[in-house]
Scaffold this motif. Structure first.
Motif, PDB file in Angstrom:
ATOM      1  N   ARG A 156     -46.423   4.697 -48.805  1.00 16.63           N
ATOM      2  CA  ARG A 156     -46.380   3.991 -47.527  1.00 16.63           C
ATOM      3  C   ARG A 156     -46.770   4.949 -46.407  1.00 16.63           C
ATOM      4  O   ARG A 156     -46.320   6.104 -46.380  1.00 16.63           O
ATOM      5  CB  ARG A 156     -44.975   3.448 -47.263  1.00 16.63           C
ATOM      6  CG  ARG A 156     -44.457   2.525 -48.347  1.00 16.63           C
ATOM      7  CD  ARG A 156     -45.266   1.239 -48.431  1.00 16.63           C
ATOM      8  NE  ARG A 156     -44.826   0.402 -49.538  1.00 16.63           N
ATOM      9  CZ  ARG A 156     -43.867  -0.491 -49.463  1.00 16.63           C
ATOM     10  NH1 ARG A 156     -43.212  -0.650 -48.314  1.00 16.63           N
ATOM     11  NH2 ARG A 156     -43.534  -1.223 -50.505  1.00 16.63           N
ATOM     12  N   CYS A 157     -47.593   4.463 -45.512  1.00 13.42           N
ATOM     13  CA  CYS A 157     -47.959   5.248 -44.340  1.00 13.42           C
ATOM     14  C   CYS A 157     -48.127   4.294 -43.165  1.00 13.42           C
ATOM     15  O   CYS A 157     -48.331   3.088 -43.343  1.00 13.42           O
ATOM     16  CB  CYS A 157     -49.237   6.053 -44.574  1.00 13.42           C
ATOM     17  SG  CYS A 157     -50.722   5.045 -44.799  1.00 13.42           S
ATOM     18  N   GLY A 158     -48.030   4.834 -41.966  1.00 18.50           N
ATOM     19  CA  GLY A 158     -48.161   3.989 -40.791  1.00 18.50           C
ATOM     20  C   GLY A 158     -48.159   4.796 -39.517  1.00 18.50           C
ATOM     21  O   GLY A 158     -48.046   6.026 -39.530  1.00 18.50           O
ATOM     22  N   MET A 159     -48.290   4.089 -38.393  1.00 20.84           N
ATOM     23  CA  MET A 159     -48.280   4.689 -37.070  1.00 20.84           C
ATOM     24  C   MET A 159     -47.126   4.098 -36.275  1.00 20.84           C
ATOM     25  O   MET A 159     -46.861   2.894 -36.338  1.00 20.84           O
ATOM     26  CB  MET A 159     -49.592   4.406 -36.335  1.00 20.84           C
ATOM     27  CG  MET A 159     -50.832   5.033 -36.950  1.00 20.84           C
ATOM     28  SD  MET A 159     -50.870   6.841 -36.807  1.00 20.84           S
ATOM     29  CE  MET A 159     -50.614   7.078 -35.050  1.00 20.84           C
ATOM     30  N   VAL A 160     -46.450   4.941 -35.539  1.00 24.08           N
ATOM     31  CA  VAL A 160     -45.402   4.502 -34.632  1.00 24.08           C
ATOM     32  C   VAL A 160     -45.960   4.564 -33.210  1.00 24.08           C
ATOM     33  O   VAL A 160     -46.479   5.604 -32.781  1.00 24.08           O
ATOM     34  CB  VAL A 160     -44.150   5.378 -34.753  1.00 24.08           C
ATOM     35  CG1 VAL A 160     -43.136   5.015 -33.679  1.00 24.08           C
ATOM     36  CG2 VAL A 160     -43.524   5.211 -36.141  1.00 24.08           C
ATOM     37  N   PHE A 161     -45.846   3.429 -32.488  1.00 26.07           N
ATOM     38  CA  PHE A 161     -46.332   3.336 -31.116  1.00 26.07           C
ATOM     39  C   PHE A 161     -45.152   3.252 -30.153  1.00 26.07           C
ATOM     40  O   PHE A 161     -44.007   3.021 -30.561  1.00 26.07           O
ATOM     41  CB  PHE A 161     -47.243   2.122 -30.956  1.00 26.07           C
ATOM     42  CG  PHE A 161     -48.535   2.208 -31.715  1.00 26.07           C
ATOM     43  CD1 PHE A 161     -49.703   2.568 -31.075  1.00 26.07           C
ATOM     44  CD2 PHE A 161     -48.571   1.939 -33.075  1.00 26.07           C
ATOM     45  CE1 PHE A 161     -50.900   2.644 -31.764  1.00 26.07           C
ATOM     46  CE2 PHE A 161     -49.763   2.012 -33.782  1.00 26.07           C
ATOM     47  CZ  PHE A 161     -50.931   2.376 -33.121  1.00 26.07           C
ATOM     48  N   GLU A 162     -45.453   3.411 -28.893  1.00 25.73           N
ATOM     49  CA  GLU A 162     -44.406   3.409 -27.864  1.00 25.73           C
ATOM     50  C   GLU A 162     -43.560   2.129 -27.890  1.00 25.73           C
ATOM     51  O   GLU A 162     -42.352   2.164 -27.670  1.00 25.73           O
ATOM     52  CB  GLU A 162     -45.026   3.574 -26.475  1.00 25.73           C
ATOM     53  CG  GLU A 162     -45.397   4.991 -26.118  1.00 25.73           C
ATOM     54  CD  GLU A 162     -45.980   5.088 -24.717  1.00 25.73           C
ATOM     55  OE1 GLU A 162     -45.717   6.095 -24.045  1.00 25.73           O
ATOM     56  OE2 GLU A 162     -46.687   4.141 -24.301  1.00 25.73           O
ATOM     57  N   GLY A 190     -48.593  -0.047 -26.946  1.00 20.49           N
ATOM     58  CA  GLY A 190     -48.546   1.223 -26.230  1.00 20.49           C
ATOM     59  C   GLY A 190     -49.344   2.298 -26.943  1.00 20.49           C
ATOM     60  O   GLY A 190     -50.071   2.043 -27.896  1.00 20.49           O
ATOM     61  N   ARG A 191     -49.182   3.521 -26.483  1.00 19.94           N
ATOM     62  CA  ARG A 191     -49.945   4.626 -27.073  1.00 19.94           C
ATOM     63  C   ARG A 191     -49.297   5.090 -28.375  1.00 19.94           C
ATOM     64  O   ARG A 191     -48.085   4.985 -28.566  1.00 19.94           O
ATOM     65  CB  ARG A 191     -50.038   5.795 -26.090  1.00 19.94           C
ATOM     66  CG  ARG A 191     -48.721   6.444 -25.759  1.00 19.94           C
ATOM     67  CD  ARG A 191     -48.885   7.516 -24.693  1.00 19.94           C
ATOM     68  NE  ARG A 191     -47.619   8.173 -24.378  1.00 19.94           N
ATOM     69  CZ  ARG A 191     -47.168   9.247 -25.003  1.00 19.94           C
ATOM     70  NH1 ARG A 191     -47.883   9.804 -25.974  1.00 19.94           N
ATOM     71  NH2 ARG A 191     -45.998   9.779 -24.669  1.00 19.94           N
ATOM     72  N   PRO A 192     -50.100   5.630 -29.314  1.00 25.06           N
ATOM     73  CA  PRO A 192     -49.544   6.110 -30.579  1.00 25.06           C
ATOM     74  C   PRO A 192     -48.716   7.372 -30.372  1.00 25.06           C
ATOM     75  O   PRO A 192     -49.100   8.259 -29.608  1.00 25.06           O
ATOM     76  CB  PRO A 192     -50.788   6.382 -31.428  1.00 25.06           C
ATOM     77  CG  PRO A 192     -51.885   6.615 -30.438  1.00 25.06           C
ATOM     78  CD  PRO A 192     -51.568   5.760 -29.254  1.00 25.06           C
TER      79      PRO A 192
END
Length: 344
Positions: A156-162, A190-192
């Motif tokens: 599992r992978c991903g991006m967390v945003f504001e 929001g921004r990453p």
């Protein structure tokens, strides 16, 4: 003065390529050794066409040249991946590789084949990096190879945003140490902030979570990616780091998993190949060799068979006779002892 930084080395290389002596054209290189390829290939895809103008004809000409190596591609591709669809995906990439040295196209194609990653943009691609074709596995390609291993159930992978909800407490037990929630109805997140990756193992346990924030990502990019530095110095800004930054950010996080999860030989090879591509080195030298892979598979099968044989009780073992007591002295009668005494 010694060239100590990647930026200095790239700048010196760009200056050398633009020198009048070479005409700004990179010399053809062998797909395996760096020497002139055989059969001979045109210097660029644009020169492969008879009239030198039609990109479509150039791509077809180079594809015909690549088909001379179809036997090598067939041997390199794993089971389940047909050479026809694989070459069709390569054919779709050739118009964008028209200024590349065809030998580098062959090298990148063979590298993709050895991993079984079709360069269609989903698991991998082949890009033009200043006259050389480079095989680039995507983060999905890394997930594919991780999940081929026996110990890994899923990656599992991903991006967390504001705008997301998350909690990261490394000292807490898994899976309470990391949670990530996002609102699918929210368009602007929001921004990453950071990328993350972790592995669920086949035994039901989860690996440590690795995170990569923007500062860490940019440090890795600036230190290791020759394509990014070249694109910055020339003003092209067309490297994969420029065109698909979030995907490269996630791939950086997945590559950090090698520090916390056992790595299979195939994943290790892909890490080495990707690193060689980032640094502008020959990639095929690090890709799995089909013959060596076959020998390794045979050795693994033999080892598994030997272990299975040891787990089974051997048939026909000798049995202890009833009434026989071991490790006890043999008894003799009084008459026998007297007899021995008379003989002595």
């Amino acid at each position: 003065m010694a060239l100590t930084t990647l930026r200095d080395r790239v700048l010196a290389n760009i200056t050398q390529q633009q020198a009048p002596a070479t005409g700004g054209r990179p010399a053809p290189a062998s797909p395996t050794t760096g020497e002139a390829p055989s059969p001979a290939a045109p210097a660029t895809l644009e020169e492969a066409a008879a009239d030198g103008d039609a990109v479509q004809e150039s791509a077809d000409a180079v594809l015909d040249w690549l088909r001379r190596y179809e036997g090598h591609l067939t041997d390199a591709l794993p089971r389940g991946v047909e050479v026809g669809p694989f070459l069709a995906a390569v054919r779709n990439r050739l118009p964008e590789l028209r200024s590349c040295n065809p030998a580098s196209v062959l090298q990148a194609t063979l590298t993709a084949a050895r991993f079984g990653l079709v360069p269609d943009g989903r698991l991998a691609t082949i890009t033009n990096e200043f006259g050389r074709a480079v095989f680039i596995p995507t983060y999905r390609g890394f997930v594919e190879l991780w999940e081929r291993t026996d110990r890994v159930a899923s990656v599992r992978c991903g991006m967390v945003f504001e705008g997301d909800e998350y909690s990261y407490e490394p000292s807490a037990p898994a899976p309470l140490d990391f949670t990530h929630k996002q609102d699918p109805a929210r368009k602007d997140r929001g921004r990453p902030l950071f990328a993350y990756a972790f592995v669920w193992k086949t035994d039901g346990h989860r690996s440590q979570v690795v995170t990569v924030n923007r500062e860490e990502m940019e440090e890795i990019r600036d230190r290791w990616s020759r394509a990014y530095v070249e694109a910055e110095l020339t003003g092209a800004k067309d490297s994969t780091w420029h065109t698909d930054e979030l995907a490269m950010w996630q791939k950086t996080a997945i590559k950090q998993l090698e520090k916390v999860v056992p790595v299979s030989p195939e994943v290790r090879a892909l890490l080495d190949v990707d690193r060689a591509g980032e640094e502008g080195r020959v990639q095929l030298l690090h890709a799995p060799d089909p013959e060596a892979a076959a020998l390794t598979a045979e050795a693994d099968q033999a080892a598994e068979a030997a272990e299975a044989a040891q787990d089974q009780a051997p048939a026909g073992l000798p049995r202890k006779r009833a009434g026989l007591k071991r490790n006890q002295p043999k008894r003799t009668t009084r008459a026998a002892r007297k007899g021995r005494g008379r003989r002595s």
